[in-house]
Design an enzyme around this catalytic site. Structure first.
Site, PDB file in Angstrom:
ATOM      1  N   GLU A  64       0.814  -1.217   0.000  1.00 61.29           N
ATOM      2  CA  GLU A  64       0.000   0.000   0.000  1.00 61.29           C
ATOM      3  C   GLU A  64       0.848   1.269   0.000  1.00 61.29           C
ATOM      4  O   GLU A  64       0.480   2.269  -0.625  1.00 61.29           O
ATOM      5  CB  GLU A  64      -0.965   0.010   1.187  1.00 61.29           C
ATOM      6  CG  GLU A  64      -2.211  -0.828   0.986  1.00 61.29           C
ATOM      7  CD  GLU A  64      -1.987  -2.322   1.182  1.00 61.29           C
ATOM      8  OE1 GLU A  64      -0.889  -2.698   1.657  1.00 61.29           O
ATOM      9  OE2 GLU A  64      -2.888  -3.114   0.866  1.00 61.29           O
ATOM     10  N   HIS A  93     -11.726  -5.731   8.450  1.00 61.66           N
ATOM     11  CA  HIS A  93     -12.325  -5.503   7.129  1.00 61.66           C
ATOM     12  C   HIS A  93     -13.677  -4.818   7.270  1.00 61.66           C
ATOM     13  O   HIS A  93     -14.519  -4.924   6.395  1.00 61.66           O
ATOM     14  CB  HIS A  93     -12.546  -6.823   6.395  1.00 61.66           C
ATOM     15  CG  HIS A  93     -11.310  -7.501   5.910  1.00 61.66           C
ATOM     16  ND1 HIS A  93     -10.380  -8.052   6.754  1.00 61.66           N
ATOM     17  CD2 HIS A  93     -10.832  -7.727   4.667  1.00 61.66           C
ATOM     18  CE1 HIS A  93      -9.397  -8.602   6.042  1.00 61.66           C
ATOM     19  NE2 HIS A  93      -9.639  -8.407   4.779  1.00 61.66           N
TER      20      HIS A  93
END
Lengths: 331, 318
Positions: free
Chosen positions: A66, A135
């Site tokens: 990322e 998540h």
């Protein structure tokens, strides 16, 4: 820019994102589209399917990195590219916040506009059945605390399309937070090909005289359902959906609260430090007289559990929202 | 340029950096012209001088908070740098960057960075964009030894290698990761060896010799420009000053600085030129011209007005 041809098609939310990306890759030659699994696999939710085939190497897969995705987007933008990158789950952006907060958000300011970093970051958040606590978070307030970043949370297929078009045509770094529970919903009429809109719009989804309900993202659907059930009990809630949280359409909020004299904010994110607190504060600062104390409806300050039954117990649903609003209009 | 002329030019370029840094130190310690965090590169002048001559006008250089020398070698005027450090309206960023975070893209200098390791992925993006805009751009990013221990650095090295991007990763190994020795923080102190693990070329270079740096950067740049992918260069050097101005350096080991002063690049090149019989006047001229330029730049910088507080909120958004 090629001539804009307006066309209406029936699309699901994810398909509307795909259509917007296809349009942007077509009309913005500097645009690049990349992220983990977005190229050849077409994205874990299928949102970018077919774009690699159509646009070739401008659409590509990256390592699971990322910081490299966001950092390279900043570097590419500094050189004049228009990177549209995907962070697969908003939770994953936390491993690379430096590139958003310290880098992208600073570039324009420090250079006095000479070297901005107009990146577009697509990500998705929220809870869906069985998703674990890493998540399921709703993180918009973290980003909204940072001057220099723009942020939108489209809920409808039309907004999902329009937000992306506006974001890529804007000269600021923009974070677009989608919600995966919306990707596979019903098809809706989506007008494609219209001119890019200026950022910052909102929608008055339901007029009402008794209370203003300000919401954003997927949970706005729950707020609208709550308003329906309240109407049956004689309480008319006005539901204002903020598509953009920065820039935020504060004028619409103030105008509505001035009419209804009551304010409830509804978001899926935790209450403490949430953007709902900011809305309440701005209404208070505007000096509007209220007939009831404002209410914040959101997730309590807990982690989000995986089991659907546990998650449902902490996430704001239509019943909770209606009960809280009924409480403030009872007097 | 013959070898003597090249070496005299290098000596002059290194003196410009040394003089700039000494002037900035003087202004930081001596009064109120420069305040806050200042990280000097005294002793590390050979890296930027050797490397920057290999960069073309469209190439993109990314440095660290110890970046004054890289900026000057890249062509950013000394007056703009000093004015920036001193919060003047005429600073390269009008006082918004300061000593540790200024940028001058019009000179191919795309910024210092105050976050250790953050510049590496940004440079990868600059190279990536060049693949699509047809510019044939080389990206060079400079970091310290400690920065290679940041996760973002690893991600950048891997992505550049995976995509065979034209990036030259320059690591200035001055042995100290801020205040801590690098060899206590890694299992393999020869940092250049990491390159092989990423599938890229790597080399350890005498970072106090501008000619050695130039040769290594030239090879890396040629490789990058011809599609051969990135290179990791480890420049062995030292800083003769603290991590920041005010650092008491109690961590230095006995005798370390004395040895470093014998190996530092300006003394070394001066000695080599003297041994080669170059006229003393020409050697002195390299120093004197640099000092005069910096003095003049500092005077002009400090004569400029302070940044206007009215503008402090400008440019957050487009």
């Amino acid at each position: 820019m090629p001539e804009l041809i307006a066309e209406t098609r029936k699309l699901k939310y994810g398909e509307a994102v795909n259509a917007a990306l296809a349009r942007l890759l077509e009309e913005v030659p500097e645009s690049l589209l990349y992220g983990e699994d977005v190229g050849k696999p077409g994205g874990v939710f299928g949102v970018t399917r077919g774009l690699r085939r159509k646009f070739g190497e401008r659409v590509f897969d990256t390592p699971i990195s990322e910081a490299a995705i966001l950092g390279s987007a900043v570097g590419a933008a500094l050189m004049g590219a228009r990177p549209i990158v995907e962070i697969m789950w908003a939770d994953f952006s936390l491993v690379a916040l430096d590139q958003l907060v310290n880098q992208a958000a600073n570039a324009r300011y420090v250079s006095r506009g000479a070297a901005p970093a107009p990146i577009v970051v697509r990500t998705q958040q929220g809870n869906a059945p069985g998703a674990c606590a890493q998540h399921s978070q709703s993180l918009e307030a973290l980003f909204l605390h940072v001057p220099g970043l723009r942020l939108a949370m489209p809920r409808t297929a039309q907004d999902a399309h329009d937000v992306l078009v506006a974001a890529v045509h804007a000269d600021d770094p923009v974070i677009v937070v989608e919600n995966r529970s919306l990707y596979f919903g019903d098809k809706a009429e989506v007008e494609l090909g219209g001119a890019p809109r200026p950022m910052g719009w909102s929608h008055l989804r339901r007029p009402g005289r008794d209370v203003t309900v300000v919401s954003w993202g997927a949970v706005t659907g729950q707020a609208l359902a709550a308003a329906e059930s309240l109407a049956a009990r004689g309480v008319e809630a006005e539901v204002l959906e903020l598509t953009w949280l920065n820039p935020v359409d504060l004028d619409a909020v103030l105008a509505s609260v001035a009419r209804t004299r009551r304010l409830a904010v509804v978001h899926e994110a935790n209450v403490t430090g949430g953007f709902g607190a900011e809305i309440v504060a701005r209404v208070a600062e505007a000096g509007l007289g209220l007939d009831a104390a404002p209410v914040r409806v959101g997730a309590p300050d807990v982690r989000i559990p995986a089991a659907p039954g546990l998650a449902a117990a902490v996430l704001p649903g239509a019943g909770t929202i209606a009960a809280r609003i009924a409480g403030m209009t009872a007097a | 340029m013959d070898d003597t002329e090249r070496r005299l030019a290098d000596l002059h370029a290194m003196w410009r950096i040394r003089a700039l840094e000494e002037k900035i130190r003087e202004l930081r310690i001596g009064g109120e012209e420069i305040v806050g965090s200042v990280h000097l590169c005294i002793g590390q002048e050979a890296g930027p001088v050797g490397a920057c001559t290999e960069l073309g006008p469209d190439d993109a250089l990314f440095a660290t908070y110890r970046g004054h020398g890289w900026a000057l070698a890249r062509g950013v005027p000394a007056e703009g740098i000093i004015a920036e450090c001193a919060g003047r309206a005429t600073g390269v960023n009008g006082g918004r960057g300061g000593s540790a975070y200024f940028t001058a893209p019009e000179h191919g200098f795309h910024g210092e960075n105050s976050i250790v390791g953050a510049g590496l992925p940004i440079a990868v993006g600059a190279a990536l964009a060049g693949r699509f805009d047809g510019g044939g751009r080389l990206a060079m990013t400079v970091c310290g030894d400690g920065a290679l221990n940041q996760g973002a650095s690893h991600e950048a090295l891997n992505m550049a290698a995976a995509f065979k991007l034209p990036v030259v990763f320059v690591c200035e190994n001055n042995y100290w990761s801020e205040l801590t020795p690098i060899d206590e923080m890694v299992g393999e102190p020869e940092l250049w060896r990491r390159a092989a693990g990423y599938g890229m070329a790597g080399a350890r270079v005498d970072g106090n010799d501008p000619a050695a740096v130039r040769a290594a950067v030239r090879e890396a740049a040629e490789r990058a420009r011809s599609g051969g992918g990135p290179t990791l260069l480890e420049l062995m050097t030292q800083r003769l000053v603290g991590h920041y101005i005010g650092d008491v350096e109690q961590y230095r080991r006995p005798g370390e600085l004395d040895r470093a002063r014998e190996e530092e690049p300006i003394a070394r090149l001066t000695g080599a030129l003297e041994a080669a019989g170059v006229a003393a006047g020409r050697i002195e001229d390299a120093r004197a011209r640099a000092r005069a330029e910096i003095e003049e730049a500092a005077a002009a910088a400090l004569a400029a007005p302070l940044a206007d507080p009215e503008t402090a909120k400008d440019h957050v958004y487009a």
